[in-house]
Design a protein around this motif. Structure first.
Motif, PDB file in Angstrom:
ATOM      1  N   LYS A 200       6.373  37.310 -83.641  1.00 21.75           N
ATOM      2  CA  LYS A 200       5.889  36.261 -82.369  1.00 21.75           C
ATOM      3  C   LYS A 200       7.061  35.153 -82.339  1.00 21.75           C
TER       4      LYS A 200
ATOM      5  N   TYR B  16       9.498  33.925 -79.482  1.00 20.51           N
ATOM      6  CA  TYR B  16       9.640  32.401 -79.050  1.00 20.51           C
ATOM      7  C   TYR B  16      11.201  32.188 -78.703  1.00 20.51           C
TER       8      TYR B  16
ATOM      9  N   GLN C 101      12.040  33.381 -75.520  1.00 20.55           N
ATOM     10  CA  GLN C 101      11.571  32.315 -74.556  1.00 20.55           C
ATOM     11  C   GLN C 101      12.606  31.083 -74.369  1.00 20.55           C
TER      12      GLN C 101
ATOM     13  N   THR D 280       6.452  34.619 -71.827  1.00 23.28           N
ATOM     14  CA  THR D 280       5.479  35.289 -73.057  1.00 23.28           C
ATOM     15  C   THR D 280       5.668  36.763 -72.758  1.00 23.28           C
TER      16      THR D 280
ATOM     17  N   ASN E 183       7.705  39.903 -74.889  1.00 17.81           N
ATOM     18  CA  ASN E 183       7.093  40.773 -75.683  1.00 17.81           C
ATOM     19  C   ASN E 183       7.598  42.286 -75.243  1.00 17.81           C
TER      20      ASN E 183
ATOM     21  N   LEU F 181     -16.975  32.405 -75.236  1.00 20.73           N
ATOM     22  CA  LEU F 181     -16.016  31.414 -74.891  1.00 20.73           C
ATOM     23  C   LEU F 181     -14.700  31.944 -74.740  1.00 20.73           C
TER      24      LEU F 181
ATOM     25  N   ASN G 184     -11.092  32.427 -71.789  1.00 18.69           N
ATOM     26  CA  ASN G 184     -10.633  32.689 -70.275  1.00 18.69           C
ATOM     27  C   ASN G 184      -9.992  34.036 -69.836  1.00 18.69           C
TER      28      ASN G 184
ATOM     29  N   TYR H 120       3.441  28.533 -70.142  1.00 23.10           N
ATOM     30  CA  TYR H 120       2.849  29.626 -70.645  1.00 23.10           C
ATOM     31  C   TYR H 120       1.599  29.764 -70.030  1.00 23.10           C
TER      32      TYR H 120
ATOM     33  N   HIS I 254      -5.876  35.804 -66.804  1.00 26.02           N
ATOM     34  CA  HIS I 254      -6.800  34.583 -67.361  1.00 26.02           C
ATOM     35  C   HIS I 254      -7.300  33.898 -66.450  1.00 26.02           C
TER      36      HIS I 254
HETATM   37  N1  GTP Z   1       3.487  37.408 -78.662  1.00 30.65           N
HETATM   38  C1  GTP Z   1       3.028  36.241 -78.511  1.00 30.65           C
HETATM   39  N2  GTP Z   1       1.800  35.850 -78.836  1.00 30.65           N
HETATM   40  C2  GTP Z   1       1.424  34.329 -78.558  1.00 30.65           C
HETATM   41  C3  GTP Z   1       2.359  33.850 -77.898  1.00 30.65           C
HETATM   42  N3  GTP Z   1       1.600  32.390 -77.810  1.00 30.65           N
HETATM   43  C4  GTP Z   1       0.614  32.627 -78.587  1.00 30.65           C
HETATM   44  N4  GTP Z   1       0.376  33.733 -78.969  1.00 30.65           N
HETATM   45  C5  GTP Z   1      -0.497  34.335 -79.644  1.00 30.65           C
HETATM   46  O1  GTP Z   1      -1.558  34.784 -78.880  1.00 30.65           O
HETATM   47  C6  GTP Z   1      -3.022  34.427 -79.609  1.00 30.65           C
HETATM   48  C7  GTP Z   1      -3.782  33.674 -78.670  1.00 30.65           C
HETATM   49  O2  GTP Z   1      -5.143  34.296 -78.607  1.00 30.65           O
HETATM   50  P1  GTP Z   1      -6.539  33.763 -77.896  1.00 30.65           P
HETATM   51  O3  GTP Z   1      -6.543  32.170 -78.215  1.00 30.65           O
HETATM   52  O4  GTP Z   1      -7.513  34.706 -78.285  1.00 30.65           O
HETATM   53  O5  GTP Z   1      -5.943  33.829 -76.346  1.00 30.65           O
HETATM   54  P2  GTP Z   1      -6.121  34.452 -75.142  1.00 30.65           P
HETATM   55  O6  GTP Z   1      -6.038  35.979 -75.256  1.00 30.65           O
HETATM   56  O7  GTP Z   1      -5.451  33.997 -74.175  1.00 30.65           O
HETATM   57  O8  GTP Z   1      -7.776  34.247 -74.809  1.00 30.65           O
HETATM   58  P3  GTP Z   1      -8.708  32.976 -74.384  1.00 30.65           P
HETATM   59  O9  GTP Z   1      -8.049  31.828 -75.375  1.00 30.65           O
HETATM   60  O10 GTP Z   1      -9.959  33.298 -74.952  1.00 30.65           O
HETATM   61  O11 GTP Z   1      -8.841  32.857 -73.050  1.00 30.65           O
HETATM   62  C8  GTP Z   1      -2.676  34.154 -80.847  1.00 30.65           C
HETATM   63  O12 GTP Z   1      -2.522  35.160 -81.609  1.00 30.65           O
HETATM   64  C9  GTP Z   1      -1.298  33.406 -80.717  1.00 30.65           C
HETATM   65  O13 GTP Z   1      -0.584  33.677 -82.139  1.00 30.65           O
HETATM   66  C10 GTP Z   1       3.448  34.086 -77.359  1.00 30.65           C
HETATM   67  O14 GTP Z   1       4.240  33.412 -76.711  1.00 30.65           O
HETATM   68  N5  GTP Z   1       3.795  35.547 -77.779  1.00 30.65           N
END
Ligand code: GTP
Ligand code: ZN
Length: 362
Positions: free
Chosen positions: A269, A273, A276, A282, A286, A316, A318, A350, A360
Motif C-alpha cells: 500500500k 501511495y 500516487q 488509487t 495498484n 454499513l 458504500n 480518492y 462506490h
Molecule cells: N491499495 C490501496 N489500499 C488503500 C488505499 N487507500 C485505502 N486503502 C485500503 O482500502 C481499504 C478500505 O477499506 P474499506 O473501508 O472497507 O472501504 P471500501 O471497500 O471502500 O468500502 P466501504 O468503506 O464499505 O464503502 C483498507 O484496507 C485501506 O487500507 C490505496 O490508495 N491503495
C-alpha cells in the motif's frame, strides 16, 4: 508419517520461505518448477537460480500492460530470463518505483509456447505472501528429489488449488468484554484462520438479536487511516462512525478484517501511495504494481458472521461489491446503510476515483 506436514501447513511454510528469499518447489500433474519471489531474492540466490535450466519471470497482465509487454497467457506474461540478469534489473521489472525516472527497460520477449499453469500458481502464492506479485520460475526434472536434497518446501497444485479456491476456515479463539468510548457494552472476539494467516476481529456492540437483521460493518484494516488519522482516505472516520451508529442503535457487529491496503499489505500500500505521489490514482497505482484494484476476500467476513450466528445483515457500506459478496456467501443483506463520513480536501480525489472506477455509491 506422524508429524508429516499437511498441505495447508506446507502452504503456510511456503509463504514464509518465499518471504525469506528461499525458493520452493511447485509440482503440477506433469511438470515441476523451482519458484522464488524476486522482491526478496538476494543477488547470490538469484545467480544460483539463473545458473541452470530455462528460468522465466512470470508477471501479472497488469504489470505487463504498464511495461507495454505482450501478454499471451491472458492474466500473466512469461519472460525468459538471461543468465546474467542482475538483481537491480530484475527489481526494476517487478517494482514500479522508478518506472517514470527510468522508463527504458527491456526489450522483452514474451514466451508463447508451453503451459502457464505453474506460473499462475506461483504468482498466486507470492501474492498470498503479500510480496510484489511476480515469480521466478525454473522448470526442474525431479522436484521432489531436489526439495529433499536441499530441504526445500514442496507444494502440489492438486493440493494447493482447492486451498486457494476456498476461503480459510475461521475458528473463534477467545472473546472478552471491551468497554469503548463509542459504546460501553462492547465485546471483542478473535478469529483465527486455519492457514496460518492473520487473525481477524469482531467487535460486538450491545447484544444483537440473532433473529433479526443486525447492523454490520466489514472494515478492512487501514493502519494509516485507523491509527494515524491519515487524511488520504476515509477509513478512520468510517471506523468511528460505524461504532457510533451501532452504539446509537444499541447493537451491531463491526468486523475488523486484517486485509490492509485492500488485501495487498501495508508495504505494498505504501508503494501504491508513493505512486500516487507521482500522479497515479488509487486504482492505477495498484495496477502498476501488478495487483487488481481490490485483492480482498470477503468470504472471511461472511464466515465469521455465520460463526457468530448471524444470517441477516444491514450492511454499513458504500461499496456494492461487499453487498454482492455477502449475498453470494449466503447471507441475506436486507439493507445497505450508507456510511458517508470523513470527506476532506485531501481525500476528495480518492473518493471520486472510488465512485468512478470501483462503483462506490456516495
Ligand atoms: N491499495 C490501496 N489500499 C488503500 C488505499 N487507500 C485505502 N486503502 C485500503 O482500502 C481499504 C478500505 O477499506 P474499506 O473501508 O472497507 O472501504 P471500501 O471497500 O471502500 O468500502 P466501504 O468503506 O464499505 O464503502 C483498507 O484496507 C485501506 O487500507 C490505496 O490508495 N491503495
Ligand atoms: Zn484508509
Amino acid at each position: 508419517m506422524p508429524f508429516a506436514p499437511s498441505p495447508i501447513e506446507r502452504l503456510a511454510r511456503a509463504r514464509s520461505d518465499l518471504r525469506m528469499g528461499l525458493p520452493v518447489v511447485l509440482s503440477g500433474p506433469d511438470s515441476a518448477a523451482l519458484v522464488a519471489a524476486p522482491e526478496v531474492l538476494s543477488s547470490e540466490r538469484l545467480a544460483e537460480f539463473l545458473s541452470e535450466g530455462e528460468p522465466v519471470l512470470a508477471i501479472t497482465h497488469r504489470r505487463a500492460e504498464t511495461l507495454k509487454i505482450r501478454v499471451y497467457d491472458e492474466d500473466l506474461a512469461r519472460l525468459p530470463m538471461p543468465r546474467d540478469m542482475q538483481a537491480r534489473e530484475l527489481h526494476a521489472i517487478v517494482d514500479p518505483k522508478d518506472d517514470l525516472s527510468t522508463p527504458m527497460k527491456g526489450p522483452f520477449r514474451t514466451e508463447r509456447a508451453g503451459d502457464a499453469t505453474l506460473h499462475r500458481a506461483a504468482i498466486a502464492l507470492v501474492k498470498s505472501a503479500r510480496l510484489l506479485p511476480a515469480a521466478l520460475v525454473r522448470p526442474v526434472e525431479d522436484g521432489e528429489a531436489l526439495a529433499r536434497e536441499v530441504g526445500l518446501t514442496t507444494l502440489d497444485l492438486g493440493e494447493t488449488d482447492p486451498l486457494f479456491a476456498a476461503a480459510p476456515k475461521m475458528s473463534p479463539v477467545v472473546s472478552a468484554r471491551l468497554p469503548m468510548a463509542a459504546a460501553r457494552a462492547g465485546r471483542l472476539h478473535i478469529f483465527r484462520p486455519d492457514d496460518g494467516g492473520d487473525e481477524h476481529y469482531a467487535v460486538e456492540v450491545g447484544q444483537p438479536n440473532r433473529d433479526h437483521p443486525v447492523l454490520v460493518r466489514l472494515h478492512s484494516a487501514c493502519f494509516t487511516g485507523d491509527i494515524l488519522g491519515s487524511l488520504k482516505c476515509d477509513c478512520g472516520p468510517q471506523l468511528n462512525g460505524a461504532l457510533a451508529q451501532m452504539a446509537a442503535e444499541g447493537a451491531g457487529v463491526l468486523l475488523y478484517l486484517n486485509q490492509e491496503g485492500r488485501g495487498i499489505g501495508l508495504a505494498n500500500k505504501m508503494r501504491a501511495y508513493s505512486l500516487q505521489d507521482q500522479g497515479f490514482d488509487t486504482v492505477e497505482a495498484n495496477h502498476r504494481l501488478g495487483f487488481e484494484d481490490d485483492e480482498r476476500d470477503f468470504r472471511i467476513g461472511a464466515q465469521i458472521l455465520r460463526r457468530m450466528g448471524f444470517t441477516e445483515v444491514r450492511l454499513l457500506t458504500n461499496n456494492p461489491r461487499k453487498v454482492d459478496m455477502l449475498a453470494e456467501c449466503g447471507l441475506r443483506v436486507t439493507e445497505r446503510v450508507p456510511l458517508a463520513v470523513g470527506r476532506n480536501p485531501l481525500n476528495a480525489d480518492y473518493l471520486a476515483t472510488k465512485a468512478s472506477k470501483s462503483g462506490h455509491l456516495f
